[in-house]
Structures are given as C-alpha cells and as structure tokens.
Design an enzyme around this catalytic site. Sequence first.
Site, PDB file in Angstrom:
ATOM      1  N   PHE A 246     -10.292 -12.307   3.704  1.00 21.65           N
ATOM      2  CA  PHE A 246     -10.200 -11.261   2.794  1.00 21.65           C
ATOM      3  C   PHE A 246     -10.883 -11.124   1.719  1.00 21.65           C
ATOM      4  O   PHE A 246     -10.715 -10.649   0.616  1.00 21.65           O
ATOM      5  CB  PHE A 246      -8.423 -11.519   2.148  1.00 21.65           C
ATOM      6  CG  PHE A 246      -7.410 -10.477   2.500  1.00 21.65           C
ATOM      7  CD1 PHE A 246      -7.211 -10.751   3.919  1.00 21.65           C
ATOM      8  CD2 PHE A 246      -6.953  -9.674   2.047  1.00 21.65           C
ATOM      9  CE1 PHE A 246      -6.202  -9.586   4.716  1.00 21.65           C
ATOM     10  CE2 PHE A 246      -5.919  -8.395   2.362  1.00 21.65           C
ATOM     11  CZ  PHE A 246      -5.887  -8.789   3.800  1.00 21.65           C
ATOM     12  N   CYS A 257       2.012  -1.227   2.805  1.00 22.34           N
ATOM     13  CA  CYS A 257       2.358  -2.068   1.733  1.00 22.34           C
ATOM     14  C   CYS A 257       1.787  -2.362   0.545  1.00 22.34           C
ATOM     15  O   CYS A 257       2.593  -2.302  -0.396  1.00 22.34           O
ATOM     16  CB  CYS A 257       2.411  -3.467   2.638  1.00 22.34           C
ATOM     17  SG  CYS A 257       3.791  -3.689   4.114  1.00 22.34           S
ATOM     18  N   LYS A 260       2.545   0.151  -2.553  1.00 18.29           N
ATOM     19  CA  LYS A 260       3.900   0.198  -3.146  1.00 18.29           C
ATOM     20  C   LYS A 260       4.067  -1.231  -3.555  1.00 18.29           C
ATOM     21  O   LYS A 260       4.777  -1.488  -4.508  1.00 18.29           O
ATOM     22  CB  LYS A 260       4.620   0.675  -2.049  1.00 18.29           C
ATOM     23  CG  LYS A 260       5.183  -0.316  -0.943  1.00 18.29           C
ATOM     24  CD  LYS A 260       6.157   0.474  -0.152  1.00 18.29           C
ATOM     25  CE  LYS A 260       6.680  -0.789   1.238  1.00 18.29           C
ATOM     26  NZ  LYS A 260       7.102  -2.038   0.692  1.00 18.29           N
TER      27      LYS A 260
HETATM   28  N1  LIG Z   1       4.460  -2.705   8.175  1.00 16.02           N
HETATM   29  C1  LIG Z   1       4.057  -3.752   7.893  1.00 16.02           C
HETATM   30  O1  LIG Z   1       2.868  -4.110   7.942  1.00 16.02           O
HETATM   31  C2  LIG Z   1       4.923  -4.631   6.884  1.00 16.02           C
HETATM   32  C3  LIG Z   1       4.941  -5.979   6.861  1.00 16.02           C
HETATM   33  C4  LIG Z   1       5.558  -6.964   6.118  1.00 16.02           C
HETATM   34  C5  LIG Z   1       6.959  -6.088   5.611  1.00 16.02           C
HETATM   35  N2  LIG Z   1       6.935  -5.011   5.745  1.00 16.02           N
HETATM   36  C6  LIG Z   1       8.256  -4.363   4.913  1.00 16.02           C
HETATM   37  O2  LIG Z   1       9.252  -4.286   6.195  1.00 16.02           O
HETATM   38  C7  LIG Z   1      10.010  -3.138   5.797  1.00 16.02           C
HETATM   39  C8  LIG Z   1      10.083  -1.888   6.883  1.00 16.02           C
HETATM   40  O3  LIG Z   1       8.533  -1.795   7.176  1.00 16.02           O
HETATM   41  P1  LIG Z   1       7.918  -0.963   8.460  1.00 16.02           P
HETATM   42  O4  LIG Z   1       6.504  -0.766   8.287  1.00 16.02           O
HETATM   43  O5  LIG Z   1       8.495  -1.554   9.634  1.00 16.02           O
HETATM   44  O6  LIG Z   1       8.736   0.390   8.228  1.00 16.02           O
HETATM   45  P2  LIG Z   1       8.723   1.898   9.372  1.00 16.02           P
HETATM   46  O7  LIG Z   1       9.044   3.047   8.587  1.00 16.02           O
HETATM   47  O8  LIG Z   1       7.628   1.707  10.309  1.00 16.02           O
HETATM   48  O9  LIG Z   1      10.320   1.549  10.058  1.00 16.02           O
HETATM   49  C9  LIG Z   1      11.466   1.537   9.249  1.00 16.02           C
HETATM   50  C10 LIG Z   1      12.747   2.230  10.553  1.00 16.02           C
HETATM   51  O10 LIG Z   1      13.786   1.960  10.048  1.00 16.02           O
HETATM   52  C11 LIG Z   1      14.439   3.166  10.432  1.00 16.02           C
HETATM   53  N3  LIG Z   1      15.732   3.234   9.738  1.00 16.02           N
HETATM   54  C12 LIG Z   1      15.708   3.637   8.320  1.00 16.02           C
HETATM   55  N4  LIG Z   1      17.152   3.873   7.903  1.00 16.02           N
HETATM   56  C13 LIG Z   1      17.883   3.099   8.757  1.00 16.02           C
HETATM   57  C14 LIG Z   1      19.104   2.939   9.198  1.00 16.02           C
HETATM   58  N5  LIG Z   1      20.035   3.135   8.269  1.00 16.02           N
HETATM   59  N6  LIG Z   1      19.572   2.211  10.363  1.00 16.02           N
HETATM   60  C15 LIG Z   1      18.521   2.253  11.184  1.00 16.02           C
HETATM   61  N7  LIG Z   1      17.331   2.513  11.115  1.00 16.02           N
HETATM   62  C16 LIG Z   1      17.020   3.046  10.012  1.00 16.02           C
HETATM   63  C17 LIG Z   1      13.389   4.222  10.502  1.00 16.02           C
HETATM   64  O11 LIG Z   1      13.745   5.379  11.069  1.00 16.02           O
HETATM   65  C18 LIG Z   1      12.486   3.727  10.794  1.00 16.02           C
HETATM   66  O12 LIG Z   1      12.189   3.463  12.407  1.00 16.02           O
HETATM   67  C19 LIG Z   1       9.514  -2.413   4.512  1.00 16.02           C
HETATM   68  O13 LIG Z   1      10.170  -2.859   3.408  1.00 16.02           O
HETATM   69  C20 LIG Z   1       7.966  -2.831   4.272  1.00 16.02           C
HETATM   70  O14 LIG Z   1       7.617  -2.965   3.192  1.00 16.02           O
HETATM   71  C21 LIG Z   1       6.203  -4.197   6.401  1.00 16.02           C
END
Ligand SMILES: NC(=O)c1ccc[n+]([C@@H]2O[C@H](COP(=O)([O-])OP(=O)(O)OC[C@H]3O[C@@H](n4cnc5c(N)ncnc54)[C@H](O)[C@@H]3O)[C@@H](O)[C@H]2O)c1
Length: 434
Positions: A246, A257, A260
């Site tokens: 990194f 991520c 935010k």
């Molecule tokens: N993307 C990353 O690299 C990453 C890594 C670690 C942690 N996170 C955290 O994990 C969480 C999810 O991130 P992501 O990137 O997977 O998000 P994303 O936006 O790719 O996916 C979220 C999904 O949740 C669905 N959703 C929303 N409300 C819902 C409900 N009530 N019932 C069922 N499905 C529902 C959405 O339609 C979407 O498909 C966030 O808090 C993020 O900060 C993300």
Amino acid sequence: MPATIAVVGTGYVGLTTGAYLAHLGHRVICADVVADKVERLSRGELPIVESGLDELVTEGLATQRLSFVLGAAGAVADAEFVFLCVPTPQGEDGSADLSYVRQAARDIAGHLTPECIVINKSTVPVGSTRVVEEAIGRDDVFVVSNPEFLREGSAVHDCLHPDRIVIGSDDQAVAMRVAGLFEALRAPLVITDPASAETIKYASNAFLATKVSFVNALANVCEAVGADVNEVVLGMGHDRRIGFEFLKPGPGWGGSCFPKDTRAMVRIAEDAGYDFGLLRGVIAVNDEQYERMVEKVEHMVGGSLDGCTVAAWGLTFKARTDDLRDSPAIEVIRRLQGRGAVVRAYDPTVKATAAGGAAAARLAGIEVGADPYAVCEGADVAVVLTEWDELRWLDFAKVAELMAEPRIVDTRNLLDAPLLRRLGFAYRGVGRMG
Ligand SMILES: NC(=O)c1ccc[n+]([C@@H]2O[C@H](COP(=O)([O-])OP(=O)(O)OC[C@H]3O[C@@H](n4cnc5c(N)ncnc54)[C@H](O)[C@@H]3O)[C@@H](O)[C@H]2O)c1
C-alpha cells in the site's frame, strides 16, 4: 458442521460471502431487493466482475447449496445465521447512512427462528449492533458484528484466505458459534466486544488511506527535490516496521469504501469529542492529488486543456474490478472536462453500450471507446488512470502513430518510461522525474 445461512444483499460482499460459505459446505440462501439481479444470479449470471466468483456461484448452484431469492424475508425462515451485507453509504453530514441496515433488520425481524444469530458484515459505526437489535426487537435473537476486509478484485481469495476474522459480541458462546462457520479457513480469530469490532474496520480503512496519502504526498516531495519515489519506497519498505504494501503512488484513493469510511471515522471521532485532524489531512491530501494529476496533464499539453482531446486509459477505481463507485479515474476525467478537454475513455470492464443504471449515470458525458487504440486517434495526450496490466503491453508504436502528439501522463507509474521515450513519447509519471 454445515449450517443453514441467509445472506441479505448480493453485492460485492454479500455475493462473495454467500458463494464461499456454500463452497465451504454450508447451505446458503442469498436475498436481494433487485428482482433482475436475483433472476440473473439464479441462472448463474454474475452482475459483477470478481475473479473466481463465477466458478463458486456455478458450483453452489450445481450442488444446490447456494440459491437466490427476492426479499430478505424469504431467505431467513430456516436460517441459523443471517449475514447483513447491505450498503452503508455516506450520509449528508459524513456519517454512515444506516437506513439500509435498519430496513434489512426490519425485513427479517418477524421471520427469524429463535436462537438465530444475525451477523452484521456491513461497515457500520460503533453502536450499530444495538441499532440492529432494536430494529429486530426480539430477545430470542442475537446480533454480532463481523466486519469484512475483502478487497474488490481479489474478493474470493481474500475471503478464503483472510488475514484475520473479527467477531464482536458480548456473548462468548455466540461468538464461538459464529467462529465455527469459518473453522475451515484456519484464520487468526479476533473475538472482541461489538464496539471494538466496529472500530477495527474503520480504523483499518483509515490507516490504509493514510498510507496511500502519505506516499502520494511523498511523491510530490520527490518530484520537487529530484528523487524517485519508487526508489524511496523500495528503500523504506525493507524496514519490516514499514513494509511494501500500500505504498504505491497514484491519482488518489477512491472506491466504494475509503472515501465514505474515512469521512465516517472523522465524524465518529467528532461526535465523541475528538478532532481527528490527522485523518482530515489524509482526506485533504487525497483531494489535492486528483488536482495534481489534472495539472500534470495540463502541463503536458502546454498549459491549457481547452479544446484538447485526452485519451483516458482506465475508468474503474482500481484494476481487476468493474466498480466505478467514487473512482479517482472518473474524478480526474471530470476535472479535465471542466477545463475544456474532450475525453475519450477505455476500460476493459466497461462497455458503453452495456453500462446501465448507476454505472451509466457515473459515465454520463464520457465517451467510452471499444479498445485502447480507438480512444487514441487524434488525441493530444493519453493518461493512464487505472493500473490495468494489459496497458503495459500495448503496441506503443501504433499508439504514437494514432495520436496527434505522442504524449503520456502515467498516474500509476505503470508503463516502461525508457521504452516510451525511445519511441518518441513525452512521458510523465508520478513522484519521479523520469
Ligand atoms: N465492496 C467492498 O469492497 C467492501 C469491503 C468491505 C466491506 N464493505 C461493506 O459491506 C457493505 C456492502 O458493500 P457492497 O460493496 O457489497 O455493497 P453493494 O452496493 O455492492 O451491494 C449491496 C446489495 O444489498 C442489496 N440490498 C439493499 N437493501 C436490501 C434489503 N433490504 N434486502 C436485501 N438486499 C438489499 C442491494 O440491492 C445490493 O445488491 C457496505 O457496508 C460496505 O461498506 C464493502
């Protein structure tokens, strides 16, 4: 012991979690609120690009250990464990918006079996375990924190080979039940209280962002004093207290991520009465870095971008993903356009015609070309914005012929500078004179 699991949300985190838990032998039902996504996933079609995920989903569907349903309620009826993997976007005041988490908790509340454990994998501020408990409103159900650390682009690998698994619960027996799900991974376990688990996630992302902002600031110093940041990092990284990971300069950090989560961490500290000035500085350095990249391009074309044609190589926030959320590449492109440049972009995972919904909105006003050469035709300068490996192996003699002027700004220090100079390019990287 195989368990019955529900995963709420089938994005980068939820889909990967569901697919690898099924791969480990558990029975997993994944739920989403987007009908089209659920239908496609049920047919084995992936809505995202993630190495190795296709194979895991195909395997899960074939063994019938993995299935998809519309709506969280339909997934949890028999579940012993429910993972919440829904978005936690940035709220207007910088804090994490918990509305999706609350909604998901309410969706499942009336359908959970007694003794079920709800596991929050979404990135949430301290106190959110309590928020989920309140939204569920049942005292026969447990809620624990289990932050996710996967990196997009290597999500499957990271989930199957995690550096650590963090479980936050005030109930040791409940934490051990959750730990049992991951037993096959033989990863170091950190079992702690919910507040510490929630803080670990934000602290980790804030620290990683700090490393990148540090090396970007260092790159600026290197340029000013005539040092080469790559050499400096090499010399630093051998110190095991520092390491190499990194510490790569670039156009600034972004993605779904870091932006935010760093802002949420500043806000969490502020609400608790501490001014996290260090982290505010990290964010400020990042904003400056986008601008510095624009200035490099401006300088390369002789001072004014007005009317210039820029070939942009890369749109995603990093390589090996199709994710455009808060991409530094798009941020830089917007600023180039703001100064009058006409930008034509190429990215291996982004096709103009295929981009729909949120992706199309992020790309509005950016012409997306079919291949890395097409966007170079008549261009005044080409800019490397995402570190796609394929860009290193382009036919640069052909690129030079296509361009109006053979000029490259490489914001990722990806390309072979001596080779490009031999071919007659004006070349500028980051943090080095060469
Ligand atoms: N993307 C990353 O690299 C990453 C890594 C670690 C942690 N996170 C955290 O994990 C969480 C999810 O991130 P992501 O990137 O997977 O998000 P994303 O936006 O790719 O996916 C979220 C999904 O949740 C669905 N959703 C929303 N409300 C819902 C409900 N009530 N019932 C069922 N499905 C529902 C959405 O339609 C979407 O498909 C966030 O808090 C993020 O900060 C993300």
